[in-house]
Design a protein around this motif. Sequence first.
Motif, PDB file in Angstrom:
ATOM      1  N   ARG A   9       0.855  -1.193   0.000  1.00  0.00           N
ATOM      2  CA  ARG A   9       0.000   0.000   0.000  1.00  0.00           C
ATOM      3  C   ARG A   9       0.887   1.238   0.000  1.00  0.00           C
ATOM      4  NH1 ARG A   9      -0.573   1.550   5.490  1.00  0.00           N
ATOM      5  NH2 ARG A   9       0.354   0.036   6.930  1.00  0.00           N
ATOM      6  N   LYS A  11       1.020   5.810  -0.638  1.00  0.00           N
ATOM      7  CA  LYS A  11       0.340   7.094  -0.649  1.00  0.00           C
ATOM      8  C   LYS A  11       1.250   8.098  -1.337  1.00  0.00           C
ATOM      9  CE  LYS A  11      -1.678  10.578   2.456  1.00  0.00           C
ATOM     10  NZ  LYS A  11      -1.977  10.913   3.862  1.00  0.00           N
ATOM     11  N   ARG A  20       4.259   1.233   2.789  1.00  0.00           N
ATOM     12  CA  ARG A  20       4.223   0.482   4.047  1.00  0.00           C
ATOM     13  C   ARG A  20       3.893   1.416   5.203  1.00  0.00           C
ATOM     14  NH1 ARG A  20       8.386  -1.324   0.876  1.00  0.00           N
ATOM     15  NH2 ARG A  20       8.005  -3.395  -0.026  1.00  0.00           N
ATOM     16  N   GLY A  21       4.666   1.358   6.271  1.00  0.00           N
ATOM     17  CA  GLY A  21       4.315   2.140   7.454  1.00  0.00           C
ATOM     18  C   GLY A  21       4.399   3.637   7.260  1.00  0.00           C
ATOM     19  N   SER A  23       3.154   5.302   4.943  1.00  0.00           N
ATOM     20  CA  SER A  23       1.962   5.847   4.288  1.00  0.00           C
ATOM     21  C   SER A  23       0.858   6.185   5.270  1.00  0.00           C
ATOM     22  CB  SER A  23       1.437   4.844   3.244  1.00  0.00           C
ATOM     23  OG  SER A  23       0.984   3.663   3.890  1.00  0.00           O
ATOM     24  N   ASP A  24       1.071   5.893   6.542  1.00  0.00           N
ATOM     25  CA  ASP A  24       0.039   6.132   7.547  1.00  0.00           C
ATOM     26  C   ASP A  24       0.067   7.585   8.003  1.00  0.00           C
ATOM     27  OD1 ASP A  24      -0.750   3.475   7.459  1.00  0.00           O
ATOM     28  OD2 ASP A  24       0.694   2.881   9.006  1.00  0.00           O
ATOM     29  N   GLU A  25      -0.498   8.466   7.211  1.00  0.00           N
ATOM     30  CA  GLU A  25      -0.608   9.878   7.568  1.00  0.00           C
ATOM     31  C   GLU A  25      -2.077  10.239   7.690  1.00  0.00           C
ATOM     32  OE1 GLU A  25       1.599  11.880   4.439  1.00  0.00           O
ATOM     33  OE2 GLU A  25       3.216  12.238   5.877  1.00  0.00           O
ATOM     34  N   GLU A  26      -2.410  10.908   8.762  1.00  0.00           N
ATOM     35  CA  GLU A  26      -3.814  11.227   9.015  1.00  0.00           C
ATOM     36  C   GLU A  26      -4.282  12.440   8.235  1.00  0.00           C
ATOM     37  OE1 GLU A  26      -4.291  11.669  13.174  1.00  0.00           O
ATOM     38  OE2 GLU A  26      -3.852   9.571  13.654  1.00  0.00           O
TER      39      GLU A  26
END
Length: 253
Positions: A9, A11, A20-21, A23-26
Amino acid sequence: MTTEDPHPREKQRGPVTLRRGRSDEETTTDQRLLDSRGPSDWVHTDPWRVLRIQAEFVEGFGALAEVPRAVTVFGSARTKREDPEYGTGRKIGAALAAAGFATITGGGPGTMEAVNRGASEAGGLSVGLGIELPFEQGLNPWVDLGVNFRYFFARKTMFIKYSQAFICLPGGFGTLDELFEALTLVQTKKVTKFPVVLFGRDYWSGLYDWLRDSVHAAGKIGEKDLALLHLTDDVDDAVRVVEEAYQAWIDTH
């Protein structure tokens, strides 16, 4: 046994891909830009500094683009007005103006002020390129065209790009820094023939002797490299070197 996902995944953050990790942005970049709440430390991050650096180059190029042929003169900010070196600086600024050269300095006090003053009083263009320092000093009152910089490397580019020569009066680390940067650029042919005048034999002869007797003798520089430096105590001689180098450049262009 697990097989890594060939399509992890991801972004997009503009041209940047996060996987990966990471891409976890709010939130998105424009959301953070438009949100006035929260900390303001983002203005000190590296990406923002790039824009500041870019702005300094744009402002510098814009302000100096129409400056006529010019010579940068370096010297100590600690020189007192009653010091003979101050009078020498004024004479050099005036002589360069009479020869049709604009004068560029670091814009500060001491020798820089003297050179700007001499140029301005003689009707020449007096330019000062200041730098933001912990101890504020500002541009001296004899600067006709001044640009202030945050970053030394942006300022150094302006000194080189808009000068046809350097004249170095007695100075400290800043003067030595600019001196050796200019010599390195000429030696490596990053700039064309660029005369460097060391004004004040008593002050500079020790450095010149060391370069000749130690650095050159050890084979670290060549005879042509040593010849890039011209020592003198005479204002007319310094201006002559500048004029001859400029005429040689004109003849080949």
